[in-house]
Structure formats: structure tokens, C-alpha cells
Design a protein around this motif. Structure first.
Motif, PDB file in Angstrom:
ATOM      1  N   LEU A  12       0.780  -1.050   0.090  1.00 58.12           N
ATOM      2  CA  LEU A  12      -0.056   0.274  -0.091  1.00 58.12           C
ATOM      3  C   LEU A  12       0.780   1.296   0.036  1.00 58.12           C
ATOM      4  N   MET A  13       1.874   1.286   0.627  1.00 60.19           N
ATOM      5  CA  MET A  13       3.003   2.304   0.695  1.00 60.19           C
ATOM      6  C   MET A  13       3.441   2.605  -0.590  1.00 60.19           C
ATOM      7  N   ILE A  14       3.942   1.595  -1.292  1.00 60.16           N
ATOM      8  CA  ILE A  14       4.363   1.660  -2.643  1.00 60.16           C
ATOM      9  C   ILE A  14       3.441   2.227  -3.624  1.00 60.16           C
ATOM     10  N   LEU A  15       2.054   1.547  -3.565  1.00 58.48           N
ATOM     11  CA  LEU A  15       0.785   1.981  -4.448  1.00 58.48           C
ATOM     12  C   LEU A  15       0.773   3.527  -4.213  1.00 58.48           C
ATOM     13  N   GLY A  16       0.819   3.916  -2.815  1.00 60.43           N
ATOM     14  CA  GLY A  16       0.691   5.212  -2.398  1.00 60.43           C
ATOM     15  C   GLY A  16       1.423   6.408  -3.221  1.00 60.43           C
ATOM     16  N   GLY A  27      -2.971   8.692  -3.878  1.00 62.07           N
ATOM     17  CA  GLY A  27      -1.567   8.448  -3.330  1.00 62.07           C
ATOM     18  C   GLY A  27      -1.679   8.627  -1.770  1.00 62.07           C
ATOM     19  N   PRO A  28      -1.802   9.565  -1.282  1.00 58.88           N
ATOM     20  CA  PRO A  28      -1.775   9.978   0.256  1.00 58.88           C
ATOM     21  C   PRO A  28      -2.827   8.944   0.918  1.00 58.88           C
ATOM     22  N   LEU A  29      -3.984   8.714   0.421  1.00 62.73           N
ATOM     23  CA  LEU A  29      -4.769   8.042   1.017  1.00 62.73           C
ATOM     24  C   LEU A  29      -4.497   6.633   1.087  1.00 62.73           C
ATOM     25  N   THR A  30      -3.849   6.083  -0.059  1.00 59.15           N
ATOM     26  CA  THR A  30      -3.569   4.733  -0.257  1.00 59.15           C
ATOM     27  C   THR A  30      -2.337   4.722   0.683  1.00 59.15           C
ATOM     28  N   SER A  31      -1.337   5.462   1.050  1.00 58.82           N
ATOM     29  CA  SER A  31      -0.289   5.207   1.922  1.00 58.82           C
ATOM     30  C   SER A  31      -0.846   5.154   3.333  1.00 58.82           C
ATOM     31  N   TRP A  32      -1.830   6.067   3.628  1.00 56.41           N
ATOM     32  CA  TRP A  32      -2.400   5.975   5.029  1.00 56.41           C
ATOM     33  C   TRP A  32      -3.303   4.666   5.214  1.00 56.41           C
ATOM     34  N   ALA A  33      -3.356   4.125   4.161  1.00 54.35           N
ATOM     35  CA  ALA A  33      -4.130   2.767   4.424  1.00 54.35           C
ATOM     36  C   ALA A  33      -3.114   1.798   4.780  1.00 54.35           C
ATOM     37  N   GLY A  34      -1.768   1.825   4.208  1.00 55.87           N
ATOM     38  CA  GLY A  34      -0.659   1.111   4.740  1.00 55.87           C
ATOM     39  C   GLY A  34      -0.506   1.371   6.056  1.00 55.87           C
ATOM     40  N   LEU A  35      -0.363   2.776   6.739  1.00 64.71           N
ATOM     41  CA  LEU A  35      -0.321   2.984   8.081  1.00 64.71           C
ATOM     42  C   LEU A  35      -1.244   2.238   8.934  1.00 64.71           C
ATOM     43  N   LEU A  36      -2.554   2.201   8.332  1.00 66.50           N
ATOM     44  CA  LEU A  36      -3.668   1.529   9.086  1.00 66.50           C
ATOM     45  C   LEU A  36      -3.462   0.147   9.278  1.00 66.50           C
ATOM     46  N   VAL A  37      -3.048  -0.806   7.856  1.00 69.70           N
ATOM     47  CA  VAL A  37      -2.627  -2.010   8.046  1.00 69.70           C
ATOM     48  C   VAL A  37      -1.509  -2.105   9.269  1.00 69.70           C
ATOM     49  N   TYR A 149       4.735   9.474   4.673  1.00 68.49           N
ATOM     50  CA  TYR A 149       4.174   8.457   5.065  1.00 68.49           C
ATOM     51  C   TYR A 149       4.995   7.170   5.147  1.00 68.49           C
ATOM     52  N   LEU A 150       5.744   7.033   3.927  1.00 66.20           N
ATOM     53  CA  LEU A 150       6.587   5.794   3.974  1.00 66.20           C
ATOM     54  C   LEU A 150       7.897   5.953   5.054  1.00 66.20           C
ATOM     55  N   GLY A 151       8.374   7.069   5.310  1.00 70.73           N
ATOM     56  CA  GLY A 151       9.263   7.257   6.205  1.00 70.73           C
ATOM     57  C   GLY A 151       8.496   6.956   7.675  1.00 70.73           C
ATOM     58  N   LEU A 152       7.328   7.304   8.023  1.00 70.13           N
ATOM     59  CA  LEU A 152       6.747   6.946   9.361  1.00 70.13           C
ATOM     60  C   LEU A 152       6.757   5.505   9.268  1.00 70.13           C
TER      61      LEU A 152
END
Length: 165
Positions: A12-16, A27-37, A149-152
Motif C-alpha cells: 500500500l505504501m508503494i501504491l501510494g 496517493g496519500p490515502l493509499t499510503s495512509w491505508a498502509g499505516l492503518l494496516v 508516510y513511507l518514512g513514518l
């Protein structure tokens, strides 16, 4: 199961990041979904406040992505017709099967809108350039947020404090 969740979150981070450039993925919403997972993996601490604030920021950037090209048009002397043309061009460009429709759409929409409002090619081109500049700005902004978000994600994953198996 933990490794599976981390892999899904990484995907999800890569897709973001990719979604920062492709209009199909937010993009940012998909990355956020990665943080949620990642939040659902054992041993990774993400507070609800962090998740809510980062979600609100991702939504804010998502909304700005549709507003910034119109603002760019207005800033470069465009009229209301140019801003409407930019927005319509963005939607048409997004839905059209032509390559780079998302870039060409706002530019042509602003150009056509300005030409309908006033028959001055120089001012219409200037407004269309503002639209294009707005699009580039919003894309860059989405990319930066996805990278943050990837850094986080990497920081939180490095703080992982349980075994993987």
C-alpha cells in the motif's frame, strides 16, 4: 500473519507513491491505508490520534489535489470560466483513455474556458499554463506526503518489539 500484514502495508505504501503520479489511485490515502494496516500488526504502536490526524491530512491533500489547478489558473489571470474549464478538463482528462490526459485535460480546459470568455490567445495560454503549474504542484505535494508516510512506516516498523513468528 504479522509478516503478511507488513507486506500488505508495504504494498500500500508503494501504491501510494505510485498513486501520487497516477490519477487512478489516491496517493496519500493509499499510503495512509498502509499505516492503518501496520497498526494492526502486533508490536507496532500507532496511536489513534496519530491515525486520525494523518487521515485528516491525507484527506486534505486529496481535496487540494482537485482545487490547486483551478487556483493556479486564477493566479495567472484566469477567469471563472477558465477555472471551470480547468476542473472540467481535469475530470475529462482523468476519464479519457488518452495518454497524459490528466495533464493535457486541465491545460486544454483552461484554454478553452478562457477562449470562450475572452477571445485573447495570450491571456488564455497564460491561464492554461497556470493550470498546468497547479497540476504539477499538486502532484509534487501528493508525492511528498506519500514519502513522509513511507518514512513514518519505516520508523514504526523499525520500532517493532515482538517476534515475527
Amino acid at each position: 500473519m504479522e509478516i503478511f500484514l507488513v507486506m500488505v502495508a508495504l504494498l500500500l505504501m508503494i501504491l501510494g507513491i505510485v498513486g501520487s503520479f497516477l490519477p487512478v489511485l489516491p496517493g496519500p490515502l493509499t499510503s495512509w491505508a498502509g499505516l492503518l494496516v501496520l497498526h494492526f500488526t502486533e508490536g507496532v504502536e500507532l496511536s489513534q490520534t496519530f491515525l486520525i490526524v494523518s487521515l485528516l491530512f491525507a484527506i486534505f491533500i486529496y481535496v487540494l489535489d482537485y482545487i490547486i489547478p483551478a487556483i493556479g489558473t486564477k493566479r495567472f489571470g484566469g477567469s471563472r470560466a477558465g477555472m471551470i474549464g480547468t476542473t472540467l478538463g481535469l475530470i475529462i482528462g482523468l476519464l479519457s483513455p488518452i495518454p497524459f490526459g490528466i495533464i493535457i485535460g486541465p491545460f486544454l480546459g483552461a484554454l478553452i474556458g478562457e477562449m470562450m470568455y475572452r477571445n485573447d490567445m495570450d491571456k488564455a495560454l497564460k491561464a492554461a499554463f497556470g493550470s498546468f503549474l497547479g497540476f504539477i504542484t499538486s502532484t509534487f505535494l501528493k508525492f511528498i506526503v506519500a514519502i513522509v508516510y513511507l518514512g513514518l512506516f519505516i520508523v514504526k516498523l523499525s520500532e517493532h518489539n515482538t517476534t515475527w513468528y
